[in-house]
Design an enzyme around this catalytic site. Structure first.
Site, mmCIF file in Angstrom:
data_model
loop_
_atom_site.group_PDB
_atom_site.id
_atom_site.type_symbol
_atom_site.label_atom_id
_atom_site.label_comp_id
_atom_site.label_asym_id
_atom_site.label_seq_id
_atom_site.Cartn_x
_atom_site.Cartn_y
_atom_site.Cartn_z
ATOM 1 N N HIS A 471 0.713 -1.299 0.077
ATOM 2 C CA HIS A 471 -0.066 0.132 0.155
ATOM 3 C C HIS A 471 1.001 1.423 -0.133
ATOM 4 O O HIS A 471 0.297 2.428 -0.165
ATOM 5 C CB HIS A 471 -0.828 -0.056 1.130
ATOM 6 C CG HIS A 471 -2.257 0.686 0.834
ATOM 7 N ND1 HIS A 471 -2.361 1.491 -0.263
ATOM 8 C CD2 HIS A 471 -3.430 0.582 1.724
ATOM 9 C CE1 HIS A 471 -3.586 1.966 -0.062
ATOM 10 N NE2 HIS A 471 -4.304 1.414 1.057
ATOM 11 N N ASP A 475 -2.116 2.395 -4.518
ATOM 12 C CA ASP A 475 -3.611 2.813 -3.908
ATOM 13 C C ASP A 475 -4.431 1.641 -3.985
ATOM 14 O O ASP A 475 -4.408 0.636 -5.090
ATOM 15 C CB ASP A 475 -3.720 3.809 -4.248
ATOM 16 C CG ASP A 475 -2.884 5.144 -4.124
ATOM 17 O OD1 ASP A 475 -2.253 5.218 -3.058
ATOM 18 O OD2 ASP A 475 -2.864 6.011 -4.933
#
Length: 500
Positions: A471, A475
């Site tokens: 992450h 995204d």
């Protein structure tokens, strides 16, 4: 005087090597034990030291040539403009003689970037008679297992590194005494396992060890060595054929960082403590480092496999007849992932400090369970390959993985990974990232489920997909988009042909 440089002992069952690199050229001055060239086998890389100081003469075996054991590689003109000789170091194929007619057994060349090993097993005890090139012990590194042959015939007089000891690349393992020792026969007497199976030849010591660890008898292993001798690779193949699935899905040994809880004396007496192999330790460390470093998150979707299965059933016979390899599901998933990675390039990137490195190519890692642990061979430039090329590469890499013949180069450089837990029956899982990669796709079992399609409930072959991603760089939108593109490509394979 002309000195010959020959191929050293390459290890049991290894009969040939490829000349990878020459570090010297004709006319160069060389010192004793200075590295002349590097050989590559299907198991390890072997460096060839100079047996004498002098001047490099003729190079007989050029780079890229395949040579057998004891083949002539080059010549050295001894004494002619000789380079100053450093203190002699132990070479893998030519151990230094010790006082009293004894010869030291040294750690052989372990390969690039490997600086230490663990003594796994001694096949001989002090006082045993050994023949030249007979296997004395086996070393285990975090990459490969290395068998150590006897440099001379004689009697094993001393073991200086016991089983379980960690030794560096220049350590002494033992001493062979040549005084009063009768030369041992080239082939040892048949072992108990060989006798039990009716064989009249001795199996490789490493094969005996592997059979004992796997709990299988020699009768269940087909030997490919001389006169049917069972080799270590034969045991690996037998184990992979019979129980690879069970081994591969076994839970990874945990890395114990906190003290164990209290254990009763009764329970302790029924426990068995086994030291983790270096390969398993490396796997455990890398997976834990991945969790500690990446901001790992997993997103899920499901795919209707109807169209892929229909297309595969329609063309699988013609495909195999033309290309000589079976049409599986992995080529469809690889193609679908390559297609999706073009649209979402951050899943095919990695973080380097404060930079993001985007890869304009796809080196696809394909996770494979083997008897010795999980490995991830890499299919290079998978995005430029055909279905047939992908299937051939996966088949060949998978076989080499099960046989324990993958080189480090074949497991490095991957940009994205696919892990197929479905072959073991997994319905859902969250795969762990293979650092420094930013994405890994988990495939699972295909299972018939009732689905609502156009207002009707129908039975369809469904598979859950899981994308674990970092992450920090990917995204949620990018991760979901990637998984949706894979789903779309698989549910309508024509999209792959149209690049849609």
């Amino acid at each position: 005087m002309t000195i010959e440089v020959r191929v050293p002992t390459l290890g049991e069952s290894v009969t040939e090597a490829t000349v990878a690199t020459w570090f010297k050229k004709p006319g160069d001055a060389v010192a004793v034990d200075e590295m002349l060239c590097e050989l590559e086998t299907d198991k390890v890389t072997v460096e060839v030291p100079s047996p004498s100081a002098g001047v490099m003469g003729e190079i007989v075996a050029a780079e890229g040539e395949t040579v057998g054991v004891d083949a002539l590689l080059a010549t050295i003109l001894a004494g002619e403009g000789a380079a100053p000789a450093p203190a002699p170091a132990a070479a893998p194929s030519e151990a230094p003689a010790a006082a009293g007619g004894s010869t030291d057994v040294m750690v052989p060349t372990l390969g690039e970037s490997v600086t230490e090993a663990t003594v796994s097993t001694w096949f001989k005890a002090v006082g045993d008679t050994v023949a030249q090139d007979e296997m004395l012990c086996e070393l285990e590194t975090d990459k490969v297992s290395v068998e150590v042959p006897a440099p001379v015939a004689g009697v094993l007089a001393e073991i200086t590194a016991a089983e379980g000891a960690t030794v560096d690349a220049t350590a002494k393992l033992g001493v062979i005494s040549g005084s009063g020792a009768a030369a041992a026969p080239a082939v040892a007497a048949p072992t108990a396992a060989a006798a039990a199976s009716g064989k009249d030849v001795a199996n490789a010591p490493s094969a005996e060890k592997a059979m004992a660890e796997a709990g299988i008898s020699a009768a269940n292993v087909t030997g490919t060595g001389r006169d049917g001798r069972i080799m270590k690779d034969d045991v690996a193949r037998a184990v992979a054929a019979g129980s690879a699935a069970a081994v591969a899905v076994a839970p990874a040994a945990p890395v114990a960082q906190a003290p164990r809880g209290p254990v009763s004396a009764d329970d302790a007496a029924r426990e068995e403590r086994v030291k983790m192999t270096r390969l398993r330790q490396t796997i455990a460390k890398r997976l834990k480092d991945s969790q500690n470093t990446a901001a790992m998150l997993t997103t899920y979707n499901e795919v209707d496999m109807t169209e892929v299965m229909a297309l595969r059933n329609q063309y699988k016979d013609q495909f195999e007849k033309k290309h000589g390899v079976r049409l599986g599901f992995m080529s469809f998933f690889t193609k679908a992932c390559c297609h999706a990675l073009k649209e979402v390039p951050e899943v095919n990137a990695e973080i380097d400090g404060t930079d993001v490195v985007y890869k304009n190519f796809v080196h696809m890692g394909v996770a494979a369970g083997t008897p010795s642990g999980l490995v991830v061979p890499v299919i290079r430039d998978a995005d430029a390959m055909s279905f047939a090329g992908i299937e051939k590469a996966i088949s060949e890499k998978g076989k080499r993985a099960r046989d324990g013949k993958l080189s480090m180069a074949e497991m490095q450089g991957g940009t994205f990974t696919i892990s197929n837990g479905g072959v073991y029956g997994s319905l859902m899982s969250s795969p762990i990232l293979n650092p420094p990669q930013s994405g890994i796709l988990g495939m699972h079992k295909i299972q018939d489920r009732p689905m609502a399609i156009n207002g009707q409930v129908v039975i369809r072959p469904m598979m859950y997909l899981a994308l674990s991603y970092d992450h920090r760089i990917v995204d949620g939108k990018g991760a979901v988009t990637f998984l949706v593109r894979v789903k779309e490509a698989l549910e309508d394979p024509r999209r792959l042909l149209m690049d849609l």
